[in-house]
Design a protein around this motif. Structure first.
Motif, PDB file in Angstrom:
ATOM      1  N   LEU A  67       0.399 -35.396 -55.444  1.00  9.82           N
ATOM      2  CA  LEU A  67      -0.647 -36.337 -55.046  1.00  9.82           C
ATOM      3  C   LEU A  67      -0.944 -37.308 -56.179  1.00  9.82           C
ATOM      4  N   SER A  68      -1.451 -38.488 -55.821  1.00 12.91           N
ATOM      5  CA  SER A  68      -1.896 -39.451 -56.825  1.00 12.91           C
ATOM      6  C   SER A  68      -3.211 -38.969 -57.431  1.00 12.91           C
ATOM      7  N   VAL A  69      -3.536 -39.510 -58.608  1.00 16.25           N
ATOM      8  CA  VAL A  69      -4.815 -39.177 -59.244  1.00 16.25           C
ATOM      9  C   VAL A  69      -5.966 -39.554 -58.319  1.00 16.25           C
ATOM     10  N   ASP A  70      -5.824 -40.710 -57.625  1.00 18.26           N
ATOM     11  CA  ASP A  70      -6.871 -41.138 -56.704  1.00 18.26           C
ATOM     12  C   ASP A  70      -7.158 -40.065 -55.662  1.00 18.26           C
ATOM     13  N   ALA A  71      -6.102 -39.511 -55.088  1.00 15.63           N
ATOM     14  CA  ALA A  71      -6.268 -38.510 -54.037  1.00 15.63           C
ATOM     15  C   ALA A  71      -6.873 -37.230 -54.592  1.00 15.63           C
ATOM     16  N   LEU A  72      -6.443 -36.829 -55.794  1.00 11.52           N
ATOM     17  CA  LEU A  72      -7.000 -35.627 -56.414  1.00 11.52           C
ATOM     18  C   LEU A  72      -8.502 -35.780 -56.654  1.00 11.52           C
ATOM     19  N   VAL A  73      -8.881 -36.951 -57.168  1.00 12.03           N
ATOM     20  CA  VAL A  73     -10.297 -37.212 -57.430  1.00 12.03           C
ATOM     21  C   VAL A  73     -11.080 -37.285 -56.128  1.00 12.03           C
ATOM     22  N   MET A  74     -10.492 -37.913 -55.105  1.00  8.99           N
ATOM     23  CA  MET A  74     -11.145 -37.999 -53.800  1.00  8.99           C
ATOM     24  C   MET A  74     -11.512 -36.624 -53.261  1.00  8.99           C
ATOM     25  N   VAL A  75     -10.553 -35.727 -53.272  1.00  5.83           N
ATOM     26  CA  VAL A  75     -10.777 -34.387 -52.729  1.00  5.83           C
ATOM     27  C   VAL A  75     -11.901 -33.691 -53.487  1.00  5.83           C
ATOM     28  N   THR A  76     -11.884 -33.812 -54.809  1.00  5.71           N
ATOM     29  CA  THR A  76     -12.859 -33.103 -55.640  1.00  5.71           C
ATOM     30  C   THR A  76     -14.261 -33.693 -55.506  1.00  5.71           C
ATOM     31  N   LEU A  77     -14.369 -35.009 -55.585  1.00  4.98           N
ATOM     32  CA  LEU A  77     -15.696 -35.625 -55.502  1.00  4.98           C
ATOM     33  C   LEU A  77     -16.301 -35.469 -54.116  1.00  4.98           C
ATOM     34  N   ASN A  78     -15.465 -35.454 -53.095  1.00  3.91           N
ATOM     35  CA  ASN A  78     -15.964 -35.213 -51.736  1.00  3.91           C
ATOM     36  C   ASN A  78     -16.526 -33.790 -51.622  1.00  3.91           C
ATOM     37  N   TYR A  79     -15.843 -32.841 -52.238  1.00  2.00           N
ATOM     38  CA  TYR A  79     -16.318 -31.459 -52.241  1.00  2.00           C
ATOM     39  C   TYR A  79     -17.624 -31.330 -53.023  1.00  2.00           C
ATOM     40  N   TYR A  80     -17.706 -32.003 -54.161  1.00  2.00           N
ATOM     41  CA  TYR A  80     -18.944 -31.986 -54.950  1.00  2.00           C
ATOM     42  C   TYR A  80     -20.117 -32.548 -54.134  1.00  2.00           C
ATOM     43  N   ALA A  81     -19.865 -33.658 -53.439  1.00  2.00           N
ATOM     44  CA  ALA A  81     -20.937 -34.351 -52.734  1.00  2.00           C
ATOM     45  C   ALA A  81     -21.510 -33.530 -51.593  1.00  2.00           C
ATOM     46  N   HIS A  82     -20.667 -32.779 -50.900  1.00  2.09           N
ATOM     47  CA  HIS A  82     -21.105 -32.112 -49.675  1.00  2.09           C
ATOM     48  C   HIS A  82     -21.058 -30.585 -49.733  1.00  2.09           C
ATOM     49  N   GLY A  83     -20.432 -30.041 -50.759  1.00  2.00           N
ATOM     50  CA  GLY A  83     -20.309 -28.587 -50.845  1.00  2.00           C
ATOM     51  C   GLY A  83     -19.209 -28.035 -49.966  1.00  2.00           C
ATOM     52  N   ILE A  84     -18.594 -28.888 -49.161  1.00  2.00           N
ATOM     53  CA  ILE A  84     -17.429 -28.555 -48.337  1.00  2.00           C
ATOM     54  C   ILE A  84     -16.521 -29.779 -48.337  1.00  2.00           C
ATOM     55  N   SER A  85     -15.290 -29.583 -47.928  1.00  2.00           N
ATOM     56  CA  SER A  85     -14.343 -30.702 -47.857  1.00  2.00           C
ATOM     57  C   SER A  85     -14.365 -31.297 -46.455  1.00  2.00           C
ATOM     58  N   SER A  86     -14.470 -32.614 -46.383  1.00  2.00           N
ATOM     59  CA  SER A  86     -14.518 -33.300 -45.093  1.00  2.00           C
ATOM     60  C   SER A  86     -13.156 -33.254 -44.414  1.00  2.00           C
ATOM     61  N   ALA A  87     -13.124 -32.718 -43.206  1.00  2.00           N
ATOM     62  CA  ALA A  87     -11.857 -32.575 -42.484  1.00  2.00           C
ATOM     63  C   ALA A  87     -11.182 -33.921 -42.265  1.00  2.00           C
TER      64      ALA A  87
END
Length: 366
Positions: A67-87
């Motif tokens: 994965l690109s760095v952008d995608a890695l950061v996206m997954v992590t920050l989305n998890y931080y923001a909501h406590g779950i990963s957005s499907a």
């Protein structure tokens, strides 16, 4: 050596102005509103975070899937923001929930490594004086370098694992880990350290803290840290008077509570933006590194968000932990008590402006 965040931001802005070609980013596929809903951060803030991460992750990527760095950061920050990963986000990136733990662990570790760069106590004489002056303007207490607290973050522990369960069971009645944080009067986090099982007393954490020992030894100068009832009054930790017996002590306690309230507001802001802190998942006493990485990473991101003036989220009902009264078996030195009393006598013995105005009106009436 840690560089001041404003300097880093200025350098970042210069790089943007000098850059002829923008690097395509998967963030470009979302409008500003969608980005904020997904990550609780604005586009400029996100771009700064991603560019910072590219520097430290240029040779790092999960083995599968690549994965690109952008995608890695996206997954992590989305998890931080909501406590779950957005499907919906995972689907867009071609991922499933099974990919997330490894990605989040990798990125959390990398952001955590940036703590010294973005989270630091003031070092120079001028910086310390500015922080102390801002705090004094709010509450009237001079020579305060920051506000100290030990927030609790919920974790899951099996009740059948009785030993672990008892260790993590916090005074608030739920299982948690506890960290140690210092902030300033503007809600910037100046220090984050430790991640212990929730039963650990605040004073015990402070006594075993390397930074705490530096402060208590006077390496940061003749400054106080405001702290709650879970801490002992010391030469550099300023607590409230347990049983105020006169008006100056009452005034001091009111000023103390006012500035300590900024810490609870800061933690509330932190936990609203990063809902992962409301529930960090399963924990074991000797395996807390990943929890510590997430807590530190959220503190780093909190400071960056403040520098980019990212709007706060609506007020929620996050738990705050005012501290459990420290054990009565712990003795406070007379020197520390005398230092606090001298402060109270010097600053809070004079009538307040409201009292003075009342006296003046009474004299005129007479």
């Amino acid at each position: 050596m840690a560089y001041p965040l404003p300097m880093l931001l200025a350098t970042y802005e210069a790089l943007i102005e000098d850059g002829d070609d923008e690097i395509p980013s998967c963030f470009d596929e979302f409008d500003d509103e969608a980005l904020f809903n997904l990550f609780h951060l604005t586009r400029p803030c996100l771009m700064f975070i991603v560019d910072s991460m590219r520097v430290c992750m240029h040779n790092v990527s999960p083995k599968s899937p690549p994965l690109s760095v952008d995608a890695l950061v996206m997954v992590t920050l989305n998890y931080y923001a909501h406590g779950i990963s957005s499907a919906s986000l995972l689907t867009k990136l071609g991922l499933t929930h099974t990919h997330c733990p490894a990605i989040i662990s990798l990125v959390s570790g990398k952001i955590s490594e940036m703590t010294d760069k973005f989270v630091s106590l003031p070092e120079t004489k001028e910086a310390k004086a500015t922080v102390a002056s801002n705090i004094e303007a709010i509450c009237g207490i001079p020579n305060v370098l920051g506000i100290l607290a030990s927030p609790h973050f919920r974790v899951r522990v099996s009740p059948y694992d009785k030993e672990n369960y008892r260790t993590f069971f916090s005074p608030l009645g739920y299982t948690a880990v506890v960290s140690q944080i210092i902030c300033d009067s503007d809600g910037n986090i100046l220090f984050v350290e430790k991640c212990e099982a929730g039963r650990t007393p605040e004073q015990e954490m402070w006594a075993s803290s390397a930074k705490g020992n530096e402060i208590e030894e006077g390496l940061y100068g003749p400054y106080w840290l405001i702290a709650g009832k879970g801490y002992l009054q010391s030469k550099h930790v300023l607590t409230s008077v347990t049983d105020p017996s006169n008006e100056p002590e009452v005034r001091f306690n009111e000023a103390h509570a006012k500035i300590l309230g900024i810490m609870w507001a800061t933690l509330s802001c932190l936990m609203r933006r990063f809902k992962v802190l409301l529930q960090l998942g399963f924990a074991k006493e000797n395996c807390l590194d990943q929890k510590a990485n997430i807590i530190r990473a959220c503190c780093v991101l909190h400071n960056i968000a403040k520098k980019f003036s990212v709007p706060s989220l609506p007020v929620g009902s996050e738990p705050v932990y005012p501290g459990k009264q420290h054990s009565g078996t712990l003795e406070v030195s007379n020197e520390a008590l005398n230092a606090r009393q001298a402060l109270i006598n010097r600053v809070f013995s004079a009538p307040s402006s409201n009292d003075a105005q009342t006296e003046l009106r009474t004299e005129k009436e007479v």
